[in-house]
Scaffold this motif. Sequence first.
Motif, short mmCIF file in Angstrom:
data_model
loop_
_atom_site.label_atom_id
_atom_site.label_comp_id
_atom_site.label_asym_id
_atom_site.label_seq_id
_atom_site.Cartn_x
_atom_site.Cartn_y
_atom_site.Cartn_z
N LEU A 329 -22.15 -41.25 -37.60
CA LEU A 329 -23.19 -41.30 -38.64
C LEU A 329 -23.61 -42.72 -38.99
CD1 LEU A 329 -22.21 -38.63 -41.31
CD2 LEU A 329 -24.34 -38.76 -40.03
N THR A 330 -22.65 -43.63 -39.07
CA THR A 330 -22.99 -45.01 -39.42
C THR A 330 -23.92 -45.60 -38.35
OG1 THR A 330 -20.88 -45.72 -38.47
CG2 THR A 330 -20.98 -45.61 -40.85
N LYS A 331 -23.64 -45.27 -37.10
CA LYS A 331 -24.50 -45.74 -36.02
C LYS A 331 -25.92 -45.23 -36.23
CE LYS A 331 -21.94 -46.08 -32.23
NZ LYS A 331 -21.28 -45.37 -31.14
N PHE A 332 -26.00 -43.97 -36.61
CA PHE A 332 -27.30 -43.32 -36.80
C PHE A 332 -28.11 -44.01 -37.90
CE2 PHE A 332 -30.00 -39.89 -38.52
CZ PHE A 332 -30.69 -39.56 -37.36
N VAL A 333 -27.42 -44.48 -38.97
CA VAL A 333 -28.15 -45.14 -40.06
C VAL A 333 -28.25 -46.67 -39.88
CG1 VAL A 333 -27.67 -43.34 -41.77
CG2 VAL A 333 -26.12 -45.30 -41.61
N GLY A 334 -27.82 -47.14 -38.70
CA GLY A 334 -27.98 -48.56 -38.39
C GLY A 334 -26.92 -49.46 -38.98
N LYS A 335 -25.72 -48.90 -39.25
CA LYS A 335 -24.63 -49.73 -39.77
C LYS A 335 -23.53 -49.84 -38.73
CE LYS A 335 -25.43 -49.26 -44.59
NZ LYS A 335 -25.48 -50.38 -45.50
N VAL A 336 -22.70 -50.86 -38.89
CA VAL A 336 -21.61 -51.10 -37.94
C VAL A 336 -20.30 -50.83 -38.64
CG1 VAL A 336 -20.64 -52.75 -36.30
CG2 VAL A 336 -23.02 -53.02 -37.07
#
Length: 337
Positions: A329-336
């Motif tokens: 999910l974090t990848k999906f929202v552009g977070k690392v």
Amino acid sequence: MVIVMNPKATQADIERVVARIEKAGLKTHLSTGEECTIVGVIGDKKKIAGLEMNVMPGVDKTLRITEKYKLVSRNFQAEDTIIDVDGVKIGGKHFAVMAGPCAVESIEQLNEAARAVKKAGAQFLRGGAFKPRTSPYDFQGLHEEGLKLLRDAADREGLKVVTEVVDHDDIELIEKYADILQVGARNMHNFELLKALGHAHKPVMLKRGLSATITEWLNAAEYIMSGGNTNVIFCERGIRTYETYTRNTLDLSAVAIIKELSHLPIVVDPSHGTGKRSLVAPMSKAAVAAGADGLIIEVHPHPEVALSDGDQSLTPEDFETLMGDIKGLTKFVGKVL
Ligand code: PEP
Ligand code: MN
């Protein structure tokens, strides 16, 4: 109005600015950060409007901020603050996961928890050594012994430590062991503690008060920042409403609201926010989708025998599964993560 001094401003520049403001019959509030000094101007708005400070030597910029909270405001700083905890970042694109037991209970319990949360991919070990319990007869924490256990377990696993400070007399001691100082919900309105944390040398995670409004919460952060400690992280942990099915009502709109109003990072605590193990995973995922900068989750190797908050603590297995979902999910929202 706040006046941001240039990082190269001299003491004489600052004194000249303060003298000019005071001569106009206004008061000043100085916050001396590591980067620069900020001069807050307090008093009659009409007198403030007449001040022309931009032209003075050493002044970087002046900002007219109408809210009572200024340093925490997005109007004061447009870009997200990224807090660097000894190499582990929180805010901006960086997603942080803090996990561990509600309370540090024993060396075995803590080591097992630390191993499990590290294996699943958390960066921070949480655990209370000073516990603010509803009943004086409940377990109150291991105090300094608990802090030592936290530091040792975290160092062994390569984790950072986040733990609660309940009294300003303990700040110095807790700073020796912790990487982030947590202000619990019950202390969000403890202004003397907040002022003391304004002089602390470690970042502060400020939990939302049990029934605090967003504005009260922002002002609580302003207390810390105005003392010179600019490393503040908000933590939404649920508020008290008429609903009793859950322990608290997790206000995920607070994430989006804080993002609009402040540049500071915000993490979500779905454990205290719901009080129920089964709700922790869905609310964690919702928090990521809402734009949170991190999560703080209670994980206990044996929740059924936990000395506090067993009902809301995940098992290491549940936590590992959740972390797998969160990473996607974090990848999906552009977070690392
Ligand atoms: C905690 O994190 O263990 C805690 C006591 O949380 P809160 O202050 O949100 O109740
Ligand atoms: Mn707890």
